[in-house]
Write a protein that holds these residues in place. Sequence first.
Motif, PDB file in Angstrom:
ATOM      1  N   MET A   1       0.825  -1.195   0.000  1.00  0.00           N
ATOM      2  CA  MET A   1       0.000   0.000   0.000  1.00  0.00           C
ATOM      3  C   MET A   1       0.867   1.256   0.000  1.00  0.00           C
ATOM      4  SD  MET A   1      -3.004   0.947  -0.138  1.00  0.00           S
ATOM      5  CE  MET A   1      -4.333   1.916   0.396  1.00  0.00           C
ATOM      6  N   ALA A   2       1.948   1.229   0.782  1.00  0.00           N
ATOM      7  CA  ALA A   2       2.829   2.389   0.837  1.00  0.00           C
ATOM      8  C   ALA A   2       3.506   2.615  -0.518  1.00  0.00           C
ATOM      9  CB  ALA A   2       3.875   2.193   1.929  1.00  0.00           C
ATOM     10  N   ARG A   3       3.838   1.535  -1.201  1.00  0.00           N
ATOM     11  CA  ARG A   3       4.446   1.675  -2.527  1.00  0.00           C
ATOM     12  C   ARG A   3       3.463   2.282  -3.521  1.00  0.00           C
ATOM     13  NH1 ARG A   3       7.838  -3.934  -3.214  1.00  0.00           N
ATOM     14  NH2 ARG A   3       9.304  -3.479  -1.542  1.00  0.00           N
ATOM     15  N   LEU A   4       2.197   1.888  -3.402  1.00  0.00           N
ATOM     16  CA  LEU A   4       1.178   2.432  -4.297  1.00  0.00           C
ATOM     17  C   LEU A   4       1.014   3.933  -4.075  1.00  0.00           C
ATOM     18  CD1 LEU A   4      -1.013   1.848  -6.420  1.00  0.00           C
ATOM     19  CD2 LEU A   4      -2.580   1.475  -4.521  1.00  0.00           C
ATOM     20  N   ALA A   6       3.320   5.989  -2.826  1.00  0.00           N
ATOM     21  CA  ALA A   6       4.539   6.642  -3.314  1.00  0.00           C
ATOM     22  C   ALA A   6       4.537   6.703  -4.841  1.00  0.00           C
ATOM     23  CB  ALA A   6       5.767   5.898  -2.804  1.00  0.00           C
ATOM     24  N   LEU A   7       4.103   5.647  -5.480  1.00  0.00           N
ATOM     25  CA  LEU A   7       4.046   5.628  -6.938  1.00  0.00           C
ATOM     26  C   LEU A   7       3.040   6.645  -7.472  1.00  0.00           C
ATOM     27  CD1 LEU A   7       5.052   4.240  -9.525  1.00  0.00           C
ATOM     28  CD2 LEU A   7       3.166   2.637  -9.267  1.00  0.00           C
ATOM     29  N   SER A   8       1.919   6.786  -6.770  1.00  0.00           N
ATOM     30  CA  SER A   8       0.921   7.760  -7.217  1.00  0.00           C
ATOM     31  C   SER A   8       1.426   9.193  -7.056  1.00  0.00           C
ATOM     32  CB  SER A   8      -0.404   7.560  -6.474  1.00  0.00           C
ATOM     33  OG  SER A   8      -0.249   7.883  -5.116  1.00  0.00           O
ATOM     34  N   PHE A   9       2.234   9.454  -6.023  1.00  0.00           N
ATOM     35  CA  PHE A   9       2.811  10.789  -5.875  1.00  0.00           C
ATOM     36  C   PHE A   9       3.787  11.104  -7.010  1.00  0.00           C
ATOM     37  CE2 PHE A   9       1.678  10.856  -1.255  1.00  0.00           C
ATOM     38  CZ  PHE A   9       0.923  12.012  -1.320  1.00  0.00           C
ATOM     39  N   LEU A  10       4.426  10.089  -7.534  1.00  0.00           N
ATOM     40  CA  LEU A  10       5.321  10.292  -8.664  1.00  0.00           C
ATOM     41  C   LEU A  10       4.562  10.356  -9.983  1.00  0.00           C
ATOM     42  CD1 LEU A  10       8.253   7.903  -7.697  1.00  0.00           C
ATOM     43  CD2 LEU A  10       8.227  10.402  -7.599  1.00  0.00           C
ATOM     44  N   ALA A  11       3.529   9.542 -10.114  1.00  0.00           N
ATOM     45  CA  ALA A  11       2.806   9.442 -11.381  1.00  0.00           C
ATOM     46  C   ALA A  11       1.851  10.610 -11.615  1.00  0.00           C
ATOM     47  CB  ALA A  11       2.042   8.126 -11.435  1.00  0.00           C
ATOM     48  N   LEU A  12       1.239  11.138 -10.567  1.00  0.00           N
ATOM     49  CA  LEU A  12       0.233  12.192 -10.744  1.00  0.00           C
ATOM     50  C   LEU A  12       0.810  13.428 -11.429  1.00  0.00           C
ATOM     51  CD1 LEU A  12      -2.691  13.071 -10.301  1.00  0.00           C
ATOM     52  CD2 LEU A  12      -1.962  14.004  -8.107  1.00  0.00           C
TER      53      LEU A  12
END
Length: 154
Positions: A1-4, A6-12
Amino acid sequence: MARLIALSFLALPLLEIAVFILVGRAIGLFPTLALVILAALAGGLLLRQQGLSTLSRLRNNVKAGTIPGRTMFDAMLIGVAAILLVLPGFLSDVLALSLLVPPVRNWLFSALASRVRVVETTTSYRRYDEPETTYDVDAKVIEHRDEDDPKPRQ
């Protein structure tokens, strides 16, 4: 969940930039900027109206003595929408504006509430105070000597 997360903060931001470029190519620079500003203004108006309505419902729930769970959920989603409206971009604005629409919040609440089980617990704490009455006791000290030790203990 934490990776998701973090990934969304990069992808958005990358997705927002890509959408800006696509919309800017399709309709031009100034209409794109006008859409972003219009979305922010519309979101601000909706945020104010929905926020005041939710605050009023929260006050009424507290006055009535009921648990304002649904109202607090709405307030949380309105807060998330406010944060998303501050971020520049079309995707965050679309998501924020959708969170400000009551039927969307109703659907989210129904979807999440069906997966949550509420358990009530209570705790009790009893304090045992000293008794109110006091007792006067006369006491006498007796020396004890061991048979092997001729000196008294002190």
